[in-house]
Write an enzyme that holds these catalytic residues in place. Structure first.
Site, PDB file in Angstrom:
ATOM      1  N   TYR A 146       0.803  -1.039  -0.013  1.00 13.09           N
ATOM      2  CA  TYR A 146      -0.071   0.158   0.201  1.00 13.09           C
ATOM      3  C   TYR A 146       0.947   1.295   0.089  1.00 13.09           C
ATOM      4  O   TYR A 146       1.606   1.551   1.043  1.00 13.09           O
ATOM      5  CB  TYR A 146      -0.843   0.012   1.431  1.00 13.09           C
ATOM      6  CG  TYR A 146      -2.076   0.897   1.321  1.00 13.09           C
ATOM      7  CD1 TYR A 146      -2.384   1.896   0.323  1.00 13.09           C
ATOM      8  CD2 TYR A 146      -2.981   1.012   2.361  1.00 13.09           C
ATOM      9  CE1 TYR A 146      -3.128   2.885   0.434  1.00 13.09           C
ATOM     10  CE2 TYR A 146      -3.899   2.095   2.766  1.00 13.09           C
ATOM     11  CZ  TYR A 146      -3.939   2.678   1.598  1.00 13.09           C
ATOM     12  OH  TYR A 146      -4.849   3.938   1.648  1.00 13.09           O
ATOM     13  N   LYS A 176      -1.603  -1.248  -4.238  1.00 13.65           N
ATOM     14  CA  LYS A 176      -2.629  -0.090  -4.322  1.00 13.65           C
ATOM     15  C   LYS A 176      -1.604   1.264  -4.283  1.00 13.65           C
ATOM     16  O   LYS A 176      -0.888   1.398  -3.410  1.00 13.65           O
ATOM     17  CB  LYS A 176      -3.410  -0.063  -3.099  1.00 13.65           C
ATOM     18  CG  LYS A 176      -4.476   1.308  -3.273  1.00 13.65           C
ATOM     19  CD  LYS A 176      -5.225   1.487  -2.047  1.00 13.65           C
ATOM     20  CE  LYS A 176      -6.238   2.670  -2.060  1.00 13.65           C
ATOM     21  NZ  LYS A 176      -6.890   3.211  -1.267  1.00 13.65           N
TER      22      LYS A 176
END
Length: 314
Positions: A146, A176
């Site tokens: 992330y 992400k």
């Protein structure tokens, strides 16, 4: 670990918000109503305890309770193959691994992990590499990296670091990218060094279409809390080659996303209450101030209202 670990399915993922009562206890009824609407909206995954889910404000047992609820709702109302991604980032390797294990027990399919950021100066490249490699090696569920510099003191995972981690550890299956760096996404999505399917997700509605053009695996987007079906519609437009329509929708998406950014996490919840009648614009302290409903009028409603009408028509 085997090299055939599956990455998440391509598509639309919602980093679901969490709702709280005035006394800051969890409003499970509102969460159930919200997750049910998202699941019925045909999303490919729910991200539970991401940034918008206020993971940093929840105790471990609360995280597990919400994850179990999400698992129940998705199993009952979600489409076949939909998955749960659990936010599992913490400041130590040990606690992060513990969160991954607890998430697996509660029904999560994947873990989404931020880099630790309390000791920003110590988070040099070898330290970050070892952190993610150690977590992924110990996690019972596959890991997505992330990258969100705005919540990690400016720590920004570059494409070489992400690719190196993916190539080194088969339990790292995606990322992400909330940083918005489309060149980075393009490089990761097409880097031959990974040597297997790898899910590079755009991290905001603001660049959903841009990410698809660059080879993204879909989007993990806060605005999809309001518009899950409309995000799926965007994906269909792109896949069917209807780019002019997709560009027009992306312009509307970007305006809506920007309007919500100005209001923060509580603003998304206030918008859900305004347009769908559940929840409320409240977060846990120190973010605890509620959003005045009047702030959703005027330009904000102009950006959101038409898209909500489209959502309800789909």
């Amino acid at each position: 670990m085997a090299a055939s670990i599956a990455c998440p399915p391509r598509g639309v993922y919602v980093p679901a918000v969490a709702f709280f009562h005035a006394d800051e206890t969890i409003d499970f009824d509102a969460i159930r109503a919200h997750l049910t609407r998202l699941a019925r909206g045909g999303v490919d995954g729910l991200v539970i305890q991401g940034s918008n889910g206020e993971a940093m404000h929840m105790l471990h047992d609360e995280r597990q309770q919400v994850l179990r609820l999400a698992r129940d709702v998705l199993d009952e109302h979600g489409k076949a193959g939909a998955v749960i991604v659990a936010g599992c980032g913490a400041q130590s390797t040990r606690e992060t691994v513990q969160l991954c294990r607890e998430a697996e027990v509660a029904g999560a399919d994947y873990a989404l992990v931020l880099p630790p950021s309390y000791w920003v100066g110590a988070m040099q490249r070898p330290v970050i590499f070892s952190f993610f490699d150690d977590v992924a090696s110990a996690s019972p569920i596959p890991v997505l990296l992330y990258n969100f510099p705005a919540v990690t003191g400016g720590i920004d995972l570059d494409s070489d670091l992400i690719v190196s981690l993916a190539a080194a550890n088969p339990n790292i299956v995606g990322c992400k990218l909330t940083c918005g760096n489309m060149g980075k996404l393009q490089r990761i999505a097409h880097d031959p060094r990974i040597g297997r399917p790898f899910a590079a997700f755009a991290g905001k509605t603001d660049f959903f279409l841009h990410g698809l053009v660059g080879g993204s695996h879909g989007v993990i987007a806060a605005t999809a809390n309001l518009l899950p079906k409309t995000h799926n519609h965007m994906l269909r437009l792109y896949d069917e080659g209807r780019l002019a329509e997709a560009q027009e929708l992306q312009t509307r998406f970007s305006r809506a996303d920007w309007a919500l950014v100005q209001l923060g996490i509580a603003g998304i919840k206030a918008a859900l209450h305004k347009y769908y009648g559940y929840g409320g614009g409240r977060s846990r302290r120190p973010l605890g101030s509620a959003v005045d409903a009047s702030r959703l009028d005027g330009e904000v409603d102009a950006a959101l209202g038409g898209l909500v009408e489209l959502e309800k028509s789909l």
